[in-house]
Design a protein around this motif. Structure first.
Motif, PDB file in Angstrom:
ATOM      1  N   ALA A  39       0.838  -1.203   0.000  1.00 29.33           N
ATOM      2  CA  ALA A  39       0.000   0.000   0.000  1.00 29.33           C
ATOM      3  C   ALA A  39       0.870   1.249   0.000  1.00 29.33           C
ATOM      4  N   ALA A  40       1.911   1.209   0.811  1.00 32.97           N
ATOM      5  CA  ALA A  40       2.807   2.368   0.880  1.00 32.97           C
ATOM      6  C   ALA A  40       3.519   2.577  -0.447  1.00 32.97           C
ATOM      7  N   LEU A  41       3.971   1.484  -1.059  1.00 36.15           N
ATOM      8  CA  LEU A  41       4.678   1.595  -2.344  1.00 36.15           C
ATOM      9  C   LEU A  41       3.757   2.132  -3.431  1.00 36.15           C
ATOM     10  N   SER A  42       2.508   1.684  -3.400  1.00 37.30           N
ATOM     11  CA  SER A  42       1.594   2.117  -4.458  1.00 37.30           C
ATOM     12  C   SER A  42       1.210   3.584  -4.305  1.00 37.30           C
ATOM     13  N   GLN A  49      10.300   7.580   2.560  1.00 38.46           N
ATOM     14  CA  GLN A  49      10.085   7.303   3.979  1.00 38.46           C
ATOM     15  C   GLN A  49      10.823   6.034   4.384  1.00 38.46           C
ATOM     16  N   ILE A  50      10.684   5.018   3.534  1.00 34.63           N
ATOM     17  CA  ILE A  50      11.325   3.744   3.856  1.00 34.63           C
ATOM     18  C   ILE A  50      12.843   3.911   3.889  1.00 34.63           C
ATOM     19  N   VAL A 137       5.186   0.307   7.896  1.00 35.38           N
ATOM     20  CA  VAL A 137       5.649  -0.296   6.645  1.00 35.38           C
ATOM     21  C   VAL A 137       6.861  -1.176   6.895  1.00 35.38           C
ATOM     22  N   CYS A 138       7.768  -0.668   7.676  1.00 36.61           N
ATOM     23  CA  CYS A 138       9.003  -1.409   7.913  1.00 36.61           C
ATOM     24  C   CYS A 138       8.924  -2.293   9.146  1.00 36.61           C
TER      25      CYS A 138
ATOM     26  N   LEU B  60       0.909  -6.489  -5.163  1.00 36.67           N
ATOM     27  CA  LEU B  60       0.615  -5.435  -6.144  1.00 36.67           C
ATOM     28  C   LEU B  60       0.278  -6.018  -7.515  1.00 36.67           C
ATOM     29  N   ALA B  61       0.927  -7.158  -7.820  1.00 39.10           N
ATOM     30  CA  ALA B  61       0.743  -7.742  -9.157  1.00 39.10           C
ATOM     31  C   ALA B  61      -0.448  -8.700  -9.232  1.00 39.10           C
TER      32      ALA B  61
END
Lengths: 147, 184
Positions: A39-42, A49-50, A137-138, B60-61
């Motif tokens: 979710a964070a990546l998208s 942040q990461i 996230v981490c 995601l994929a």
């Protein structure tokens, strides 16, 4: 290629060694952690942040509070240095050679306000990066092995 | 290789990114993915981050999963790509450490007999120094006992490529073993 290791012998040694390797313990809450990371990546902004968080972890900071204190300290020193540099510059370019006039060359409230504003903005940006979102996230847990 | 058929209700739930289905997918593939991470030398928190990144990429994929291969093969294809990228980023930071990692063949006496556990430790370390694709091929072939065909599917490459990877990995490991004089 060495003659000391026949293919069959190496095969057997590799098989034994690889199969004797202990399994990694299951990672707690891996699915949830992966979904939060996804979710964070998208959202697009989270890699920064990461990265900040990973850098903090690499430095083995104990908690996000310690990170925030360190960042505030660094920004504070930076702001003080900037103010000092500007003050010195002003005094060196002053027309008068009178030492007593140096104090009057100190920057006024406007500069103090600008430095304060810049410092506050930097702290706020970094505080956001270290917010609960990046934290989750981490899965930044002090109890993990890396600590 | 454990297979999930692409027409199963589970696969449909996965395409919809249902958390329960995803959790089951993670549970059934975590061990192999963690092993792949181990094989390229990851451990501790770094391994956890890498595995989480693999499954984040899978998550995601998921809507794009078309069922042309089994979900298992598809997950391992993503795992392979993600871990290779991870190893590449990591390698850039670790270049300076490599000379220290190279064993000195003068350090151990020629008649030094190593215990099995020491041999294992050195072999795992030697595997971790291989190219990521070679290390993962060794992991799947020797540790998980996959066939060359199964590895080829997971790597999305011809069988001959897997055979080449294993051949080169063995050659490299043989050189490492000779340097470390494990044969004595």
């Amino acid at each position: 290629m060495s003659a000391s290791w026949e293919p069959d012998e190496l095969d057997e040694l590799l098989r034994q060694a690889m199969q004797a390797r202990p399994e990694v313990p299951r990672i707690p809450m891996l699915a949830e952690r992966s979904m939060r990371r996804a979710a964070a990546l998208s959202r697009g902004s989270s890699p920064i942040q990461i990265s900040i968080l990973k850098t903090c972890r690499r430095w083995n900071l104990v908690s996000s509070a310690a990170a925030a204190i360190l960042i505030t300290f660094v920004v504070g020193i930076g702001a003080w240095s900037l103010r000092h540099t500007i003050s010195s510059f002003n005094s060196s370019t002053s027309d008068t050679q009178d030492v007593s006039s140096t104090s009057s060359a100190a920057p006024g409230p406007a500069l103090d306000g600008a430095i304060l504003l810049i410092s506050a903005t930097v702290i706020l940006i970094l505080a956001k990066a270290l917010s609960q979102d990046a934290y989750s996230v981490c899965s930044w847990r002090p109890s993990r092995q890396a600590w | 290789v454990e297979e999930l058929t692409d027409i199963s209700p589970g696969a449909i739930a996965l395409r919809k990114r249902e958390p329960a289905a995803f959790a089951e997918l993670v549970h059934s593939h975590e061990r192999i993915v963690s092993g792949l991470g181990q094989s390229i030398g990851l451990s501790g928190a770094e391994l956890e981050d890498a595995v989480a990144e693999v499954f984040a990429a899978v998550f995601l994929a998921l809507p794009k999963f078309e069922g042309r291969s089994s979900i298992t093969t598809w997950v391992y294809q993503i795992a392979g790509r993600t871990l290779r990228r991870w190893a590449g980023r990591r390698g850039k930071h670790r270049t300076a450490e490599l000379p220290g990692d190279v064993p000195d063949d003068r350090a151990s006496p020629p008649d030094h007999a190593l215990s099995q556990s020491e041999t294992n430790d050195q072999l795992w370390a030697a595997v971790a120094k291989l190219q990521p694709r070679q290390a993962m091929a060794v992991e799947l072939y020797y540790r998980r006992q996959w066939t060359v065909q199964a590895i080829a599917q997971a790597f999305d490459c011809p069988r001959a490529t897997v055979k080449t990877l294993l051949f080169r990995a063995r050659n490299e490991l043989r050189r490492t073993l000779d340097r470390e004089d494990l044969s004595s």
